[in-house]
Design a protein around this motif. Sequence first.
Motif, mmCIF file in Angstrom:
data_model
loop_
_atom_site.group_PDB
_atom_site.id
_atom_site.type_symbol
_atom_site.label_atom_id
_atom_site.label_comp_id
_atom_site.label_asym_id
_atom_site.label_seq_id
_atom_site.Cartn_x
_atom_site.Cartn_y
_atom_site.Cartn_z
ATOM 1 N N TYR A 129 0.811 -1.223 0.000
ATOM 2 C CA TYR A 129 0.000 0.000 0.000
ATOM 3 C C TYR A 129 0.844 1.273 0.000
ATOM 4 C CZ TYR A 129 -3.941 -3.076 0.868
ATOM 5 O OH TYR A 129 -4.891 -4.046 0.741
ATOM 6 N N LEU A 130 2.144 1.150 0.272
ATOM 7 C CA LEU A 130 2.998 2.343 0.243
ATOM 8 C C LEU A 130 3.102 2.894 -1.178
ATOM 9 C CD1 LEU A 130 5.839 1.230 2.693
ATOM 10 C CD2 LEU A 130 3.866 2.689 3.178
ATOM 11 N N HIS A 131 2.936 2.010 -2.167
ATOM 12 C CA HIS A 131 3.021 2.486 -3.554
ATOM 13 C C HIS A 131 1.889 3.467 -3.888
ATOM 14 C CE1 HIS A 131 6.348 -0.108 -4.411
ATOM 15 N NE2 HIS A 131 5.664 -1.196 -4.114
ATOM 16 N N ASP A 132 0.740 3.325 -3.196
ATOM 17 C CA ASP A 132 -0.375 4.258 -3.417
ATOM 18 C C ASP A 132 -0.051 5.642 -2.880
ATOM 19 O OD1 ASP A 132 -1.856 2.210 -4.441
ATOM 20 O OD2 ASP A 132 -2.932 1.777 -2.578
ATOM 21 N N ARG A 133 1.009 5.713 -2.059
ATOM 22 C CA ARG A 133 1.273 6.949 -1.311
ATOM 23 C C ARG A 133 2.606 7.575 -1.698
ATOM 24 N NH1 ARG A 133 -2.262 6.808 3.080
ATOM 25 N NH2 ARG A 133 -3.642 5.041 2.843
ATOM 26 N N LYS A 134 3.090 7.242 -2.887
ATOM 27 C CA LYS A 134 4.384 7.782 -3.302
ATOM 28 C C LYS A 134 4.262 9.213 -3.812
ATOM 29 C CE LYS A 134 5.586 4.145 -5.875
ATOM 30 N NZ LYS A 134 6.301 2.978 -6.449
ATOM 31 N N ASN A 135 3.030 9.565 -4.201
ATOM 32 C CA ASN A 135 2.823 10.911 -4.733
ATOM 33 C C ASN A 135 1.938 11.712 -3.791
ATOM 34 O OD1 ASN A 135 4.238 10.462 -7.223
ATOM 35 N ND2 ASN A 135 2.527 9.118 -7.771
ATOM 36 N N PRO A 136 2.097 13.050 -3.777
ATOM 37 C CA PRO A 136 1.224 13.853 -2.915
ATOM 38 C C PRO A 136 -0.229 13.762 -3.391
ATOM 39 C CG PRO A 136 2.584 15.258 -4.328
ATOM 40 C CD PRO A 136 3.066 13.860 -4.524
ATOM 41 N N PRO A 137 -1.178 13.914 -2.460
ATOM 42 C CA PRO A 137 -2.590 13.828 -2.834
ATOM 43 C C PRO A 137 -2.946 14.875 -3.893
ATOM 44 C CG PRO A 137 -2.350 14.170 -0.446
ATOM 45 C CD PRO A 137 -0.989 14.222 -1.037
ATOM 46 N N ARG A 138 -2.368 16.082 -3.746
ATOM 47 C CA ARG A 138 -2.564 17.131 -4.765
ATOM 48 C C ARG A 138 -1.207 17.713 -5.124
ATOM 49 N NH1 ARG A 138 -6.141 17.701 -1.213
ATOM 50 N NH2 ARG A 138 -8.299 17.169 -1.658
ATOM 51 N N ASN A 178 12.717 -2.767 2.828
ATOM 52 C CA ASN A 178 14.145 -2.561 2.604
ATOM 53 C C ASN A 178 14.480 -2.641 1.108
ATOM 54 O OD1 ASN A 178 16.677 -2.001 3.484
ATOM 55 N ND2 ASN A 178 17.150 -4.092 4.138
ATOM 56 N N VAL A 179 13.851 -3.599 0.417
ATOM 57 C CA VAL A 179 14.044 -3.704 -1.031
ATOM 58 C C VAL A 179 13.565 -2.423 -1.704
ATOM 59 C CG1 VAL A 179 13.274 -4.928 -3.113
ATOM 60 C CG2 VAL A 179 13.946 -6.235 -1.091
ATOM 61 N N LEU A 180 12.411 -1.925 -1.278
ATOM 62 C CA LEU A 180 11.862 -0.711 -1.889
ATOM 63 C C LEU A 180 12.733 0.504 -1.597
ATOM 64 C CD1 LEU A 180 8.034 -1.213 -1.231
ATOM 65 C CD2 LEU A 180 9.374 -1.810 -3.253
ATOM 66 N N LEU A 181 13.355 0.528 -0.412
ATOM 67 C CA LEU A 181 14.268 1.633 -0.079
ATOM 68 C C LEU A 181 15.502 1.579 -0.978
ATOM 69 C CD1 LEU A 181 14.043 1.569 3.837
ATOM 70 C CD2 LEU A 181 13.081 3.311 2.317
ATOM 71 N N HIS A 182 16.046 0.372 -1.124
ATOM 72 C CA HIS A 182 17.203 0.188 -2.013
ATOM 73 C C HIS A 182 16.894 0.651 -3.425
ATOM 74 C CE1 HIS A 182 20.301 -1.655 0.264
ATOM 75 N NE2 HIS A 182 19.603 -2.717 0.621
ATOM 76 N N ARG A 234 12.382 6.970 3.212
ATOM 77 C CA ARG A 234 12.345 6.379 4.547
ATOM 78 C C ARG A 234 11.626 7.270 5.554
ATOM 79 N NH1 ARG A 234 11.414 4.481 8.492
ATOM 80 N NH2 ARG A 234 12.605 3.254 9.995
ATOM 81 N N GLU A 235 11.843 8.594 5.447
ATOM 82 C CA GLU A 235 11.269 9.500 6.442
ATOM 83 C C GLU A 235 9.750 9.647 6.299
ATOM 84 O OE1 GLU A 235 13.330 10.269 4.051
ATOM 85 O OE2 GLU A 235 12.635 12.019 2.937
ATOM 86 N N LYS A 236 9.205 9.131 5.192
ATOM 87 C CA LYS A 236 7.754 9.218 5.003
ATOM 88 C C LYS A 236 7.021 8.020 5.592
ATOM 89 C CE LYS A 236 7.700 13.103 2.821
ATOM 90 N NZ LYS A 236 7.219 14.261 3.583
ATOM 91 N N VAL A 237 7.804 7.052 6.100
ATOM 92 C CA VAL A 237 7.196 5.833 6.646
ATOM 93 C C VAL A 237 7.633 5.647 8.086
ATOM 94 C CG1 VAL A 237 6.899 3.348 6.351
ATOM 95 C CG2 VAL A 237 7.312 4.777 4.352
ATOM 96 N N PHE A 238 6.657 5.530 8.961
ATOM 97 C CA PHE A 238 6.943 5.214 10.355
ATOM 98 C C PHE A 238 6.656 3.725 10.530
ATOM 99 C CE2 PHE A 238 6.207 4.636 14.801
ATOM 100 C CZ PHE A 238 7.011 5.559 15.443
ATOM 101 N N VAL A 239 7.712 2.964 10.807
ATOM 102 C CA VAL A 239 7.553 1.507 10.855
ATOM 103 C C VAL A 239 7.202 1.058 12.279
ATOM 104 C CG1 VAL A 239 8.674 -0.725 10.484
ATOM 105 C CG2 VAL A 239 9.183 1.203 8.958
#
Lengths: 289, 343
Positions: free
Chosen positions: A63-72, A93-97, A103-108
Motif C-alpha cells: 500500500y505504500l506504492h499508493d502513497r508515493k505521490n502527494p494527494p494534490r 528494505n528492497v523498496l528503499l534500495h 524512509r522519512e515518510k514511513v513510520f515503521v
Amino acid sequence: MSESIQTALRTRARELLELGEVSCVVGYERSPRGRVRPAFVYDPADADRLVWDDTCHHNLMVYLHDRKNPPRRGEEIPRVAVVAKPCDVRALNVLLHEGQIAREKVFVIGVACAGMCEESTEELQARCRRCQERVPIFYDTLVGEPPRVAPVDEDWADLAELERLSAAERLAFWAREFDRCIRCYACRQACPGCYCFECMAEQVDPLWVGIAVELPEKAFFHVMRAYHLAGRCVQCNACELACPMHIPLSLLNRKLVKEVEALFGYRAGGDPATPPPLATFRKDEELPL
Amino acid sequence: MKLTRREQLAAWLDALMERATVIAPRQVESELLYRPVAASDEVVFDFQRTAMSPKGYFLPSTEVLLEIEKRGAEVTLDEALPQEEQVLFAIRPCDARGLRVLDALLVEHEPADVYYAGRRHQTTLVGLACPRLWPECFCTSIGGAPDDSSDVDVMLYEVDGGYLVSEVTAKGAALLAGLQAEETDQPAPVSDRDGPSVLVLEAEAWPALFNELYWARFTERCLSCHACTYVCPTCRCFDVRDYTTAAGPNGIRIERLRSWDSCMAAAYRRIAGGHNPRSSKMHRLRNRYYCKFNYCPQDFGAVACVGCGRCIAVCPVGVDIVEMLGDVAALAAARVGEGGADE
C-alpha cells in the motif's frame, strides 16, 4: 501474547495520530465476517479497530506504492505509519534500495512475530516455520517481546522434489499448475516488489504478451514475474496467499531465492547496508555461470 | 416429478456424454471447476460453489472471433461461430440467473453477441438446487433463491435416495430421454433460506451517492487485481485484438481474438493520448458497483449481481460487496434524514 501486542499497537497508533506524527496508520482489522484484512486508520478514535493475531499475513508494504505521490500537486507527501512483520520490513528494505519509498515518510511499527498461520488448518505457514527472524531488521517502534522459537535449518526440502524431476517433468508440473491460472494478476498486485507503472504482461505498445488467457501467455507471465523478482523476493508469500486458484507460486520464487543465495550469498531485504547484487555492477566480478 | 437414484443419474450422464459435450463440476488440482467430463465418476455432485462461475462456457476467456485471410487482392473472412451442442450439468440457481443477466445485455440488447447467443442456444442447463445458502452467499437478498428453477431447463433436488427431477422446459424434457426414474408425488424440497438479509438500493438511489467520501475509504484496501471480475457470473468485459498467425509472399492470415478483460485494470479505461478517466482504484471499484446496481438496471433492466458470493470469497484483502451494500443503504438513509437526497 498477541493480545498484548494488539493493545500496544492500538496505543501506539492512537499516539501517532494524536501527535500528528502520521496522517494514517496502515494495519489490520477484523472484517464484519470475522476475517483479518488490511485497515487504514486516520482518526485516533478509530485506533481500537486495529487487531493483531496470527492471521495478519498480508504484506502491507504494497500500500505504500499508493502513497508515493502527494494527494494534490504541490502538497507534501503525508507520512504514514505501517504495521510490519520481519518479512514485511525486508520488503520495505528492497523498496528503499530501489529508491521507491522515502524512509522519512514511513513510520515503521515493527511487530515481534511468532509466525502466521494457515487460515484453513491453523498450522504455522511453511514459510514461517522456516523463518529465523522474530524481530524486524529495523523499525521506528517495536511492539511485542521477541518470541522464543527453535531455529530451523533451511534445507529447501520443498524444492528438492521438483529439482529431482527432469526438465520435461518439471515443465509438465508447471503446465498443470498454470493451466488453472485466470490471469487475474492477484499475485502481482499483492506483491510489494511488483510496482511497475505498466506491467510488461499488459503493455500494449509494444505488445509483448498476447491477450489470450491460454497456457503460453500464463506461463510466460509467471516465469517473467519470477525472474523480475530474482534477488528481490523476500519470501513473504503474499503472491501465493492472494492466488484465487492456489497455484504454488512460492516454489517458483524460492527456486530463484536459492540460486541467488548460492551465487551471491545474498538474501533480499536482509541487510540495509548491502546493495542488491542484481542491481550492482563490479568491474572485476566473475560469476561461475 | 420423478425420482432418480444417483447410479441411474450417472448412467444417464454417461450415455449423454456419447452424444454431447457435458460440462460438470470436476476437481482440477486444488480447485473445483466446471470442466468437460468424460465419465460420470469425474463429476462432483456434493459441493458448495465452484471456484469460477460457468460463464466461460458462453463467453470463453479466450475465443477466436474471425479468421481473415488475404491472398493477393482476395480477402476471405471466416467467422468461427460456435457449433457444438453442450450440456451444463449441476449449475447452481445463482449462476443460471447470471446467464439471464448476460442474456439481457448480450442477446436481448441489439446488436446481439452472436458468439454468446450461439452458445446459449446450443446449451442445455441442468440445475442443481442448493439445500441452503453457503458462506458468503446472499442470493435471497437479490431476488434469487437456493432452489430457484426459473433459469434452467432441468432442475435436480437432492433428496434421500437420490434426486428429484423437474422438467422445466421442453428442451430439458428432451434431454432427459433415457433417464431411469420413477414417478413420485413427493414435492420438491424447499431449501433453507437462512442467510444475510441485505437491502439492495433501487437503481435510482445510487447517483446521489456517487461523490460520497465513503468510496475512497471503502476502496482503499483494494489491490486492483482482476479476481472479483473474473469469478463473477455477470462481469463480461472483453478485449479484442488481431494477430497475424501466418505471413508469407503469397498472403497473410490474421486471427481476431477476444479475451476477458477487467474494469479493475489500471489501463482498462485509458484512452487515446494517455488520459485515464478512471485512474485510481476508487474510480474503478466504484464503477464496478455502479455498473452492477445502477448502470445495468437502468440500461438493461437487470441488476448485474446474483449474490453468488464469489467476489467476497476470492478477494485477497477482504473487500466485501455485502458490506458495501449495507453501507450504501445506510448512507442513503442518512441523506434522506438530512433532507439532502435530491442533490
